[in-house]
Write a protein that holds these residues in place. Structure first.
Motif, PDB file in Angstrom:
ATOM      1  N   ARG A 269       0.879  -1.111  -0.022  1.00 56.61           N
ATOM      2  CA  ARG A 269      -0.004   0.118   0.128  1.00 56.61           C
ATOM      3  C   ARG A 269       0.880   1.298  -0.026  1.00 56.61           C
ATOM      4  N   ASP A 270       2.045   1.441  -0.260  1.00 58.52           N
ATOM      5  CA  ASP A 270       2.828   2.404  -0.500  1.00 58.52           C
ATOM      6  C   ASP A 270       2.424   3.257  -1.645  1.00 58.52           C
ATOM      7  N   PHE A 271       1.779   2.653  -2.481  1.00 59.95           N
ATOM      8  CA  PHE A 271       1.373   3.307  -3.612  1.00 59.95           C
ATOM      9  C   PHE A 271       0.142   4.430  -3.243  1.00 59.95           C
ATOM     10  N   VAL A 272      -0.068   4.173  -2.016  1.00 63.86           N
ATOM     11  CA  VAL A 272      -1.361   5.236  -1.780  1.00 63.86           C
ATOM     12  C   VAL A 272      -0.694   6.735  -1.509  1.00 63.86           C
ATOM     13  N   GLU A 273       0.534   6.722  -1.115  1.00 66.98           N
ATOM     14  CA  GLU A 273       1.616   7.907  -1.074  1.00 66.98           C
ATOM     15  C   GLU A 273       2.211   8.237  -2.396  1.00 66.98           C
ATOM     16  N   GLU A 274       2.818   7.052  -2.758  1.00 70.08           N
ATOM     17  CA  GLU A 274       3.872   7.367  -3.778  1.00 70.08           C
ATOM     18  C   GLU A 274       3.462   6.972  -5.178  1.00 70.08           C
ATOM     19  N   GLY A 275       2.127   6.530  -5.643  1.00 67.42           N
ATOM     20  CA  GLY A 275       1.565   5.938  -6.552  1.00 67.42           C
ATOM     21  C   GLY A 275       1.697   6.874  -7.767  1.00 67.42           C
ATOM     22  N   TRP A 276       1.702   8.215  -7.572  1.00 72.90           N
ATOM     23  CA  TRP A 276       1.717   9.156  -8.774  1.00 72.90           C
ATOM     24  C   TRP A 276       3.106   9.420  -9.224  1.00 72.90           C
ATOM     25  N   CYS A 277       3.882   9.602  -8.485  1.00 71.24           N
ATOM     26  CA  CYS A 277       5.141   9.530  -8.679  1.00 71.24           C
ATOM     27  C   CYS A 277       5.744   8.206  -9.642  1.00 71.24           C
ATOM     28  N   LEU A 278       5.394   7.065  -8.931  1.00 75.24           N
ATOM     29  CA  LEU A 278       5.853   5.666  -9.490  1.00 75.24           C
ATOM     30  C   LEU A 278       5.075   5.781 -10.808  1.00 75.24           C
ATOM     31  N   LEU A 279       3.938   5.913 -11.015  1.00 80.42           N
ATOM     32  CA  LEU A 279       3.169   5.927 -12.380  1.00 80.42           C
ATOM     33  C   LEU A 279       4.007   6.705 -13.232  1.00 80.42           C
ATOM     34  N   GLN A 280       4.297   7.972 -13.092  1.00 76.73           N
ATOM     35  CA  GLN A 280       5.096   8.749 -13.857  1.00 76.73           C
ATOM     36  C   GLN A 280       6.499   8.153 -14.447  1.00 76.73           C
ATOM     37  N   GLN A 281       7.106   7.176 -13.360  1.00 78.87           N
ATOM     38  CA  GLN A 281       8.288   6.743 -13.680  1.00 78.87           C
ATOM     39  C   GLN A 281       8.176   5.493 -14.592  1.00 78.87           C
ATOM     40  N   VAL A 282       7.026   4.785 -14.376  1.00 73.98           N
ATOM     41  CA  VAL A 282       6.907   3.550 -14.793  1.00 73.98           C
ATOM     42  C   VAL A 282       6.139   3.317 -16.188  1.00 73.98           C
ATOM     43  N   ASP A 283       5.321   4.471 -16.301  1.00 74.13           N
ATOM     44  CA  ASP A 283       4.237   4.538 -17.402  1.00 74.13           C
ATOM     45  C   ASP A 283       4.142   5.867 -17.742  1.00 74.13           C
ATOM     46  N   PRO A 284       4.844   6.613 -18.335  1.00 73.10           N
ATOM     47  CA  PRO A 284       4.692   7.901 -18.428  1.00 73.10           C
ATOM     48  C   PRO A 284       3.403   8.284 -19.470  1.00 73.10           C
ATOM     49  N   GLU A 285       2.873   7.232 -20.145  1.00 72.40           N
ATOM     50  CA  GLU A 285       1.805   7.398 -21.159  1.00 72.40           C
ATOM     51  C   GLU A 285       0.524   6.880 -20.464  1.00 72.40           C
ATOM     52  N   SER A 286       0.616   6.633 -19.248  1.00 71.61           N
ATOM     53  CA  SER A 286      -0.695   6.092 -18.665  1.00 71.61           C
ATOM     54  C   SER A 286      -1.866   7.170 -18.765  1.00 71.61           C
ATOM     55  N   HIS A 287      -3.047   6.583 -19.067  1.00 67.83           N
ATOM     56  CA  HIS A 287      -4.375   7.269 -18.818  1.00 67.83           C
ATOM     57  C   HIS A 287      -4.487   8.083 -17.937  1.00 67.83           C
ATOM     58  N   LEU A 288      -4.065   7.738 -16.529  1.00 69.77           N
ATOM     59  CA  LEU A 288      -4.307   8.560 -15.333  1.00 69.77           C
ATOM     60  C   LEU A 288      -3.649   9.841 -15.598  1.00 69.77           C
ATOM     61  N   LEU A 289      -2.371   9.957 -15.977  1.00 71.87           N
ATOM     62  CA  LEU A 289      -1.825  11.102 -16.162  1.00 71.87           C
ATOM     63  C   LEU A 289      -2.231  12.097 -16.895  1.00 71.87           C
TER      64      LEU A 289
END
Length: 537
Positions: free
Chosen positions: A192-212
């Motif tokens: 559940r670290d993604f609750v605090e860090e998920g946005w930065c992690l998503l930017q790193q691992v999937d910069p084309e994500s729909h959520l961004l």
């Protein structure tokens, strides 16, 4: 032949189709060993065709054993299909090509129905051209990305949005063999670290994500109105759950189908997005498909809408959504509604003259007000919020014991005046029923409502509205209703930083204390009431 024998007599094979641009899509197919051609059932999904949404549906082999050609296809860029995946972007064109391909298969008799939930629900609505399925069964999906897929009001779903985006990112890593990044995502979700860090992690691992894109205001609607109308006029079986975040989308499809001239069937039960509690929905799907694809026994029009009353614990049935009357409860506060459980009161219409008063509420970003359960949690469902209502950063307004049972059926709305000292605030509200136990009151949350205001508009003391998750619930005589109001619902909703920016755009240390003042003169909780004799059947 018994059920076990029928399943043994099913053939499973793989099929490949090539799109006009040369991309090949892979599908798993199940069909009876003898006979044919058969009507087809099509599911198009991004999670790997072998799964076939079996977390909620029977295995495709079961449907095949009932006399269907069942096709589960990996969409573009997912599973073993070629191309690049971009959320919903290619589904209309690829789906239409798939429809033409499937109708031409020698073991398909030309009649096609679609089924599936969530992503697989929306793919049933996306088609280019007039060739649409003969019938559809979209479950837990809605036509609007902006209104039905990522937010309540203007408040983005925090934990649900990040969890889904990271799940899709992990699938992309698995597809390209990137075990290291896959492991990072998996660990963040598990811990559940993604609750605090998920946005930065998503930017790193999937910069084309729909959520961004979505959370930055970049909306690309995949639904063409003309194509959608053609589907809406065809027979539809719509499945929703009271604890499903996409319920408003399901109800929007129901309303739009009626307006387009369709005759949709709607079933809403005590379900979450991923748990349908053995509701015999596969049998309901089978009856629907048998009627529309095999000219089987007709379905009863008086059962077109079936809703589970969460209070009575039984089903309401009717030909349309039940008629409602409007009930009003008025708010009275004394400035102590967050610290004295008896200070905030919900008043009946006859007591309206006693309503009014003022309160203030403070959000400390270091210890934001938590929320859980309901329709926006990864652990969705009923919850006892007694401990949450005991917090001083939650305003509570409670009725006296109800003189008679009330059946709430529809969308609860809250109207009040509020203003922030800063450049933004959220209202995270809950409607609950309160009953006494030997130890303490039990506060059972019935529905949640969330709304967000950013910028200078947040600072004006003006009328504001909050729409709650739809419900059908009979509240027994003698219990009390309670409205709870907070400025945060963490981690279901991101913490508004109070500076006019969205939660994802601000680092944790930049969040400000948010102070909101409320004026209760004319503030009203509007409840959709059913007649008791219509409540259950």
């Amino acid at each position: 032949m018994n059920a076990a024998g029928a399943l043994r007599d099913v053939i499973h094979e793989q099929r490949r189709m090539v799109l006009p641009d040369g991309v090949a899509l892979q599908a798993g197919c199940w069909k009876p060993r003898r006979g044919g051609p058969w009507p087809a059932l099509l599911m198009r999904q991004p999670y790997g065709r072998a799964l076939a949404s079996t977390m909620v549906y029977a295995h495709p082999a079961w449907y095949a054993a009932q006399g269907y050609l069942v096709v589960v296809q990996d969409v573009r860029g997912c599973g073993d299909s070629g191309g690049k995946f971009r959320l919903f972007a290619s589904e209309a064109s690829d789906g239409s090509c798939t429809m033409a391909w499937l109708r031409s298969q020698p073991d398909c008799n030309g009649r096609i129905g679609c089924y599936g939930f969530s992503y697989q629900g929306l793919t049933q609505l996306l088609w280019n051209g007039p060739d649409v399925p003969d019938c559809t069964a979209p479950a837990m999906a809605g036509p609007s990305l902006q209104r039905h897929w990522c937010r309540d009001g203007q408040a983005d779903w925090w934990i649900l949005g990040l969890a889904w985006a990271l799940q899709l990112a992990a699938a992309t890593c698995q597809r390209r063999g990137d075990g290291v990044t896959y492991g990072r995502i998996r660990k963040a979700l598990h811990s559940r670290d993604f609750v605090e860090e998920g946005w930065c992690l998503l930017q790193q691992v999937d910069p084309e994500s729909h959520l961004l894109r979505w959370w930055s205001g970049d909306w690309e609607s995949p639904v063409a109105d003309a194509g959608l109308d053609a589907v809406l006029r065809r027979p539809m079986l719509l499945i929703g759950g009271w604890y499903d975040p996409y319920l408003r989308g399901t109800m929007a499809l129901y309303d739009q189908s009626l307006k387009a001239g369709g005759c949709p069937r709607l079933l809403v039960g005590p379900w979450t997005h991923g748990n349908w509690h053995g509701g015999q929905l596969d049998q309901r799907h089978l009856a629907f498909f048998n009627h529309h694809l095999k000219d089987g026994p007709p379905e009863q029009p008086q059962d077109a809408v079936q809703l589970f009353d969460m209070g009575y614990g039984r089903w309401w049935r009717g030909s349309r959504w039940p008629q409602q009357a409007l009930g009003r409860f008025w708010l009275r506060g004394t400035g102590l509604s967050g610290v004295d459980p008896h200070a905030g009161v919900l008043l009946l219409e006859s007591e309206k003259a006693m309503a009014g008063g003022r309160d203030q509420l403070v959000l400390d970003p270091w210890r934001p007000t938590p929320a859980r359960g309901g329709h926006l949690d990864v652990q969705a469902g009923p919850t006892d919020r007694h401990d949450l209502d005991c917090r001083s950063d939650v305003l509570t307004f409670t009725t006296t014991p109800l003189p008679r049972a009330l059946t709430l059926g529809g969308t609860v709305r809250l109207r009040l005046k509020a203003a922030s000292e800063g450049q933004g605030f959220d209202l995270c509200c809950a409607l609950s029923q309160v009953g006494e136990t030997a130890a303490r009151p039990r506060v059972e949350q019935l529905s949640m409502g969330v709304e967000r205001w950013l910028g200078s508009q947040a600072q004006a003391l003006v009328w504001r509205q909050v729409h709650f998750q739809p419900l059908l619930r009979t509240v027994p005589e003698g219990l009390r209703l309670r409205l709870s109001i907070a400025l945060a619902g963490w981690p279901l909703i991101g913490i508004t930083p109070g500076n006019g920016r969205a939660p994802h755009a601000v680092a944790a240390h930049e969040r400000q204390v948010v102070v909101v003042r409320f004026c209760w003169e004319g503030a009203c909780l509007r409840l959709p009431l059913q007649q008791r004799d219509q409540a259950a059947a």
